[in-house]
Scaffold this active site. Structure first.
Site, PDB file in Angstrom:
ATOM      1  N   ASP A  71       0.853  -1.186   0.000  1.00  0.00           N
ATOM      2  CA  ASP A  71       0.000   0.000   0.000  1.00  0.00           C
ATOM      3  C   ASP A  71       0.888   1.234   0.000  1.00  0.00           C
ATOM      4  O   ASP A  71       2.103   1.126   0.203  1.00  0.00           O
ATOM      5  CB  ASP A  71      -0.990   0.016   1.172  1.00  0.00           C
ATOM      6  CG  ASP A  71      -0.341  -0.043   2.531  1.00  0.00           C
ATOM      7  OD1 ASP A  71      -1.070   0.110   3.514  1.00  0.00           O
ATOM      8  OD2 ASP A  71       0.886  -0.249   2.630  1.00  0.00           O
ATOM      9  N   TYR A  73       2.910   4.740   0.890  1.00  0.00           N
ATOM     10  CA  TYR A  73       3.529   5.274   2.108  1.00  0.00           C
ATOM     11  C   TYR A  73       2.493   6.115   2.852  1.00  0.00           C
ATOM     12  O   TYR A  73       1.697   6.825   2.247  1.00  0.00           O
ATOM     13  CB  TYR A  73       4.728   6.147   1.755  1.00  0.00           C
ATOM     14  CG  TYR A  73       5.878   5.400   1.114  1.00  0.00           C
ATOM     15  CD1 TYR A  73       6.535   4.364   1.777  1.00  0.00           C
ATOM     16  CD2 TYR A  73       6.335   5.740  -0.161  1.00  0.00           C
ATOM     17  CE1 TYR A  73       7.597   3.699   1.197  1.00  0.00           C
ATOM     18  CE2 TYR A  73       7.407   5.082  -0.756  1.00  0.00           C
ATOM     19  CZ  TYR A  73       8.033   4.053  -0.072  1.00  0.00           C
ATOM     20  OH  TYR A  73       9.081   3.396  -0.652  1.00  0.00           O
ATOM     21  N   PHE A  84       6.764   2.032  -3.972  1.00  0.00           N
ATOM     22  CA  PHE A  84       8.147   2.213  -3.528  1.00  0.00           C
ATOM     23  C   PHE A  84       8.720   3.604  -3.846  1.00  0.00           C
ATOM     24  O   PHE A  84       9.805   3.936  -3.390  1.00  0.00           O
ATOM     25  CB  PHE A  84       9.076   1.137  -4.119  1.00  0.00           C
ATOM     26  CG  PHE A  84       8.768  -0.247  -3.638  1.00  0.00           C
ATOM     27  CD1 PHE A  84       9.153  -0.649  -2.365  1.00  0.00           C
ATOM     28  CD2 PHE A  84       8.088  -1.149  -4.437  1.00  0.00           C
ATOM     29  CE1 PHE A  84       8.866  -1.936  -1.899  1.00  0.00           C
ATOM     30  CE2 PHE A  84       7.785  -2.435  -3.984  1.00  0.00           C
ATOM     31  CZ  PHE A  84       8.173  -2.831  -2.720  1.00  0.00           C
ATOM     32  N   HIS A 196      11.014  -9.371   0.832  1.00  0.00           N
ATOM     33  CA  HIS A 196      10.751  -7.940   0.697  1.00  0.00           C
ATOM     34  C   HIS A 196      12.025  -7.147   0.989  1.00  0.00           C
ATOM     35  O   HIS A 196      12.843  -7.560   1.826  1.00  0.00           O
ATOM     36  CB  HIS A 196       9.645  -7.530   1.673  1.00  0.00           C
ATOM     37  CG  HIS A 196       9.052  -6.195   1.397  1.00  0.00           C
ATOM     38  ND1 HIS A 196       9.626  -5.021   1.845  1.00  0.00           N
ATOM     39  CD2 HIS A 196       7.939  -5.843   0.709  1.00  0.00           C
ATOM     40  CE1 HIS A 196       8.874  -4.014   1.449  1.00  0.00           C
ATOM     41  NE2 HIS A 196       7.841  -4.472   0.757  1.00  0.00           N
TER      42      HIS A 196
END
Length: 229
Positions: A71, A73, A84, A196
């Site tokens: 989702d 920031y 990202f 991740h």
């Protein structure tokens, strides 16, 4: 009415895939809920006008790589519609800093001083989050509110492309989302998985995964050029 209750419309290349989903009752409920949340004074990120940015910068017919995030920031000024990525002038978040470290190790690319990944998106890298909005300071707060149907449809649309594409799946959440698309793992696309890039898991296998060079090798072999990372 669009699911985002936004001034944006779905870019033409994505409309056949996304419009049917956005016409559902679930999507209308999502739009109404977002409107109510904002009316109650809650800060929703990214702001209106940038929630479909990934689709605007990367038309479906130009997609070569898909990078899935969870989702946006949830800090003020960070989210701008690309997974990202943050606008120039905003501090590079830890996960993106680790992405830059792997990119330097893998491809010798010097990390930029900013975290804006629009130059990737404009080359056919779909930077897509699972949920396209979030409440300030509350990570994951807009999960399971209806965005998943929209972004699942987007992933399925890429998987249905005849042109070979690369799916970079970092973390279990991204892997599970993409693998909901029937047959993706056995398709003509390249599916790359790794932990991740967050500080909690990057050393468990994200560093050294070499996804960037592997993606370019695959794209080149299939006549799709390469990404200037």
């Amino acid at each position: 009415m669009m699911a985002t209750q936004d001034s944006q419309s779905v870019p033409a290349s994505w409309a056949p895939a996304l419009d049917p989903v956005l016409a559902t009752a679930e999507a209308r409920n999502l739009g109404n809920w977002l409107k109510e949340e904002e009316a109650a004074g809650k800060h929703i990120f990214p702001p209106r006008g940038s929630r479909l940015r990934a689709f605007e910068l990367t038309p479906l017919d130009e997609v070569r790589v898909v990078i899935l995030g969870q989702d946006p920031y949830h800090g003020a000024g960070q989210a701008h519609g690309l997974s990202f990525s943050v606008p120039e002038g905003v501090r590079v978040p830890p996960s993106l800093a680790n992405i830059y470290k792997e990119l330097a190790s893998d491809c010798g690319v010097t990390a930029p001083r900013h975290g804006n990944l629009e130059h990737w998106a404009r080359q056919g890298v779909l930077l897509l989050n699972n949920a396209l909005t979030v409440e300030e300071g509350r990570a994951g707060s807009h999960q399971n509110r209806g965005w998943e149907a929209v972004t699942d449809a987007a992933v399925a649309a890429v998987a249905a492309k005849a042109q070979p594409c690369v799916f970079m799946l970092w973390g279990n959440h991204a892997k599970k989302k993409a693998m909901r698309v029937a047959g993706l793992a056995e398709s003509h696309h390249l599916v790359l998985t790794a932990p991740h890039p967050s500080p909690l898991s990057a050393y468990a296998g994200f560093f050294g995964c070499r996804h960037f060079s592997r993606a370019n090798a695959f794209l080149s072999e299939n006549g799709r050029g390469t990404i200037d990372w």
